[in-house]
Scaffold this active site. Sequence first.
Site, PDB file in Angstrom:
ATOM      1  N   HIS A 117      34.265 -10.558   3.859  1.00  0.00           N
ATOM      2  CA  HIS A 117      35.524  -9.823   3.992  1.00  0.00           C
ATOM      3  C   HIS A 117      35.382  -8.905   5.211  1.00  0.00           C
ATOM      4  CE1 HIS A 117      38.549  -6.742   2.930  1.00  0.00           C
ATOM      5  NE2 HIS A 117      39.092  -7.639   2.136  1.00  0.00           N
ATOM      6  N   ASP A 194      28.005  -6.844  -1.171  1.00  0.00           N
ATOM      7  CA  ASP A 194      29.406  -6.505  -1.382  1.00  0.00           C
ATOM      8  C   ASP A 194      29.804  -7.050  -2.749  1.00  0.00           C
ATOM      9  OD1 ASP A 194      32.138  -6.312  -1.505  1.00  0.00           O
ATOM     10  OD2 ASP A 194      32.525  -7.248   0.432  1.00  0.00           O
ATOM     11  N   GLN A 197      34.333  -8.318  -5.337  1.00  0.00           N
ATOM     12  CA  GLN A 197      34.895  -9.376  -6.173  1.00  0.00           C
ATOM     13  C   GLN A 197      34.018  -9.712  -7.382  1.00  0.00           C
ATOM     14  OE1 GLN A 197      37.881 -10.674  -6.029  1.00  0.00           O
ATOM     15  NE2 GLN A 197      38.480  -9.707  -4.100  1.00  0.00           N
TER      16      GLN A 197
END
Lengths: 405, 405, 139, 139
Positions: A117, A194, A197
Amino acid sequence: MNTEQVRNDFPLLAANPHLAYLDNGATTQKPAAVIRAVEDFYEKANANPLRGLYDLSQEATERYEEAREAVRGFINAAAAKEIIFTRNATESLNLLAYSLGEDLREGDEIALTVMEHHSNLIPWQQLAKRKGLRLNWISCGRCGVITEEAVRAAVTDRTKIVAMTQMSNVLGTVNDVKTFAAIAHEKGALFVCDGAQSVPHMPVDVRALGVDFLAFSGHKMLGPMGIGVLYGREELLSKMQPFLFGGEMIEYVTREDATWAELPHKFEAGTVNAADAAGLKAAIECYGRYGFHEIVKREEELGEYAFSVLKSVPHLTILGADEAAAHHGIFSFVLEGVHPHDIAEILNADGVCIRAGHHCAQVLMKTLGVPSTVRASLSFYNTEEEIDRLGESLRTVRRRMGYAE
Amino acid sequence: MNTEQVRNDFPLLAANPHLAYLDNGATTQKPAAVIRAVEDFYEKANANPLRGLYDLSQEATERYEEAREAVRGFINAAAAKEIIFTRNATESLNLLAYSLGEDLREGDEIALTVMEHHSNLIPWQQLAKRKGLRLNWISCGRCGVITEEAVRAAVTDRTKIVAMTQMSNVLGTVNDVKTFAAIAHEKGALFVCDGAQSVPHMPVDVRALGVDFLAFSGHKMLGPMGIGVLYGREELLSKMQPFLFGGEMIEYVTREDATWAELPHKFEAGTVNAADAAGLKAAIECYGRYGFHEIVKREEELGEYAFSVLKSVPHLTILGADEAAAHHGIFSFVLEGVHPHDIAEILNADGVCIRAGHHCAQVLMKTLGVPSTVRASLSFYNTEEEIDRLGESLRTVRRRMGYAE
Amino acid sequence: MQNSFYREIVNDHNLRPTHKHELKNANLTLRGVNPSCGDDICLSLFVKDGVIGDGAFTGDGCAISQASADMMLDLVIGKSEEEAVSLAEAFFRMIKGEARPDEIEMLEEAGALSDVSHMPARVKCAVLSWHTLKNLIEK
Amino acid sequence: MQNSFYREIVNDHNLRPTHKHELKNANLTLRGVNPSCGDDICLSLFVKDGVIGDGAFTGDGCAISQASADMMLDLVIGKSEEEAVSLAEAFFRMIKGEARPDEIEMLEEAGALSDVSHMPARVKCAVLSWHTLKNLIEK
Ligand SMILES: Cc1ncc(COP(=O)(O)O)c(C=O)c1O
Ligand SMILES: Cc1ncc(COP(=O)(O)O)c(C=O)c1O
């Protein structure tokens, strides 16, 4: 899990039975318990936390620190002081890029995947530009799978940081961060995960995974919009320079210089968002109440169903893996001859909310060879009926756009 | 202004009639309208703004942009794109220090006052350390007055930035930022105004003042905790580098580089806090409903009264100006022989909430020659009766600490 | 609870401390500081053959930090270094609300600070002198 | 409203555009892009003596951006540069919901996009070709 009951816990869903909200990867709906927790903070405990010596401020501080402890438990961090509250995953990742960046020298390398992202890509890219670092790209196949070889090829002895998402927000693939973190450590690099999600959709245990840092957002996991998290190993956080300055993050300040407060305060400048932290705690409690196991099971079920429905729509191609389980409820697709934005428009007219665009992943779009896609992303509160409506609406799109069929 | 009615608008105040909340400089209480606006966003408009092509996301975007317009009107900015939403004043000021800092060279100078809150001090100090800049300190007398001479003495031809609070969070003094901004401009420097204390308590018109930037926090002006503002002149903001990267702040992204979205999005990375922005809009509407003129008048009245009550307490010394009007409802004081923290403790036992400490202004504390003070700070919803209780409680402190009297 | 917190015993040690002065024959000295509240004490000990022969403190701070330092010195002067450290441990447990009644007994007047366990913001004030003592002995 | 938005007229210009091709004799060419949605058109004109003799576009994008470009060229080919610019202004006003009925009339088929004034997310798509045209003429 009784979906009907669950949906009653979400005021927006309950009030809009004809809306199929399938943009959960962007942000989730909020259960009443979360909205009430924020409200309750303002009505019963509102004061500036950490600074006051009176009961109300103590209460605010306690609620804030209880939220920190709840987050700690949720990701199984070793200590609450390893949990830094930020505004969102983006701020968490920027904090890291600025703070870790202080110690990097020209010629050092950062490895990151092509599926990141923008929030886990541009901070490193701009850091690299400022400091003369090299970016090593970890590629993925068209299925979105990142292999151990691909990681080993990108991580060298000069690599200082490996940045990787645990779950792709476009393809839904889950990366084996445990293995890849170990590879990073072999080479002496830090591993930044990250979790924007993944944390909302699968149990994440930072110690079992062995990641050094984990970033995620409250608003993608039933929580309010103003709160995000950066987890970092204490040993690393305590050596790092603070990022934002001011407020309770100091120890001494003179005209010439300043020294910093202890963890976690060193990284929390300015008045903290205790109200939204309390909301995030309530969100975590919802996960507990529904049961993470149940949530995962339900999302798998829905994912299977959505995959089969989408596969049956003529002219539709799902990007990424050709099996439901690899998607974790995130489906990006294209429909021959129709631009994703037009699809979104038509689905909206039918009360189906999905996203269309590059999903903040332009580098991945380029790799996949598409300018943009449609994305449907599920949450446990979705229903088969909503997925049916998605399918039905999609079947009409080409006709409504003027194609013979 | 009917104070009783006003207090009924604030759930926490209404539920705690025996609590005298006098720590408004730290954060204000929230009217029901603000709490409801946040709730209403989550219940009726919750989606990721700016990214979605469906009605719900449009609704979220509209509420967010309406909040921006409300802020624009509140401070009379020329255009809504000059309003950047941040987390709080601290983040706004750090954004400036990082972004403006990009263009500064060794030997450049930054002028700032000794009365700055750490949030408008440490960002510049640390920038100066990183880049080899010089800090020029603008001093103030014991009354907290900053004279034109003091400013002229600190602002030279090499000064690039003048950073100054409009209202001291310790002494309550208001600086003549209009005059001082003009001096900065004469010398070719930019003027950064910290409005965290002023914007909530006096009408602030950025164009009339001629400031280049203004930072403030929603939570100190009846709004929720997760939202702050950075105003900047369009011409300046459009030339500046972004600070946080990721999300809707981009235009194109390739592996090597990225280009940036237009204002204001360039400076708003990651999912925005639309819910708290909607809450801030509701707060601004409360200012409109009560009438800013009425608010100022009432706060003046209360300030006069508090000043006279405090002056009458034996062994008590008010820091700063010796006239009520110069305090704008902020009173820092010391009580002979008793540490401020002990005072706070005793007042808390009597249901009076005040702050004790250095108030994030250690440089000013040093200038004033005190390690810490007690601070009472008023809001229009306070009452004379609360101030009486503050006075009564203070009169008992020395006795309760074991002094003969 | 807080209303009765500034009890005579705390006030007394704060206003009329026995041990607040310079210590001429000190052979161990350490400064302890709580930056967030400004408590700042300088602890001096005269230690011989592992026994605290004398002790004193100087500095500034709130009543709790000052009284705590004075009561601590009352207690540890004449004790061995080991005893002093184990008293410090008992004190920390008391402040966390985890001490047994017999431990609080052992702390004599310093037991008057047990209420601090309900006052998170003041914990640092109460333990400052004890932490300084422990650091001083152990390093 | 949106349901009826993809009307025959828009779909037709999208699927069977008249002017989507290369323009060999072009003397003015400009690319216009909407980064947020990926609309990307390249507009070419052949202008002689201040009159748009011919025009064409290539590129990719949503139906609205493509149909808008095609309808625009239908309208401006054969018109003077000034007329084209004033049509563009009328189009912008229509999209803002501020055009008079006679202005919308003047836009002929392009008037079919007036509903976009209620669809803020699609405004950029509709105006892309018109902005590109205006920039091309004015620079
Ligand atoms: C003058 C001044 N500037 C800046 C700040 C920082 O505000 P915040 O903590 O909301 O970022 C404050 C309040 O704490 C303040 O009083
Ligand atoms: C994988 C991933 N990382 C980071 C982010 C950024 O999250 P946020 O916008 O909440 O900062 C997102 C969501 O937008 C995401 O999907």
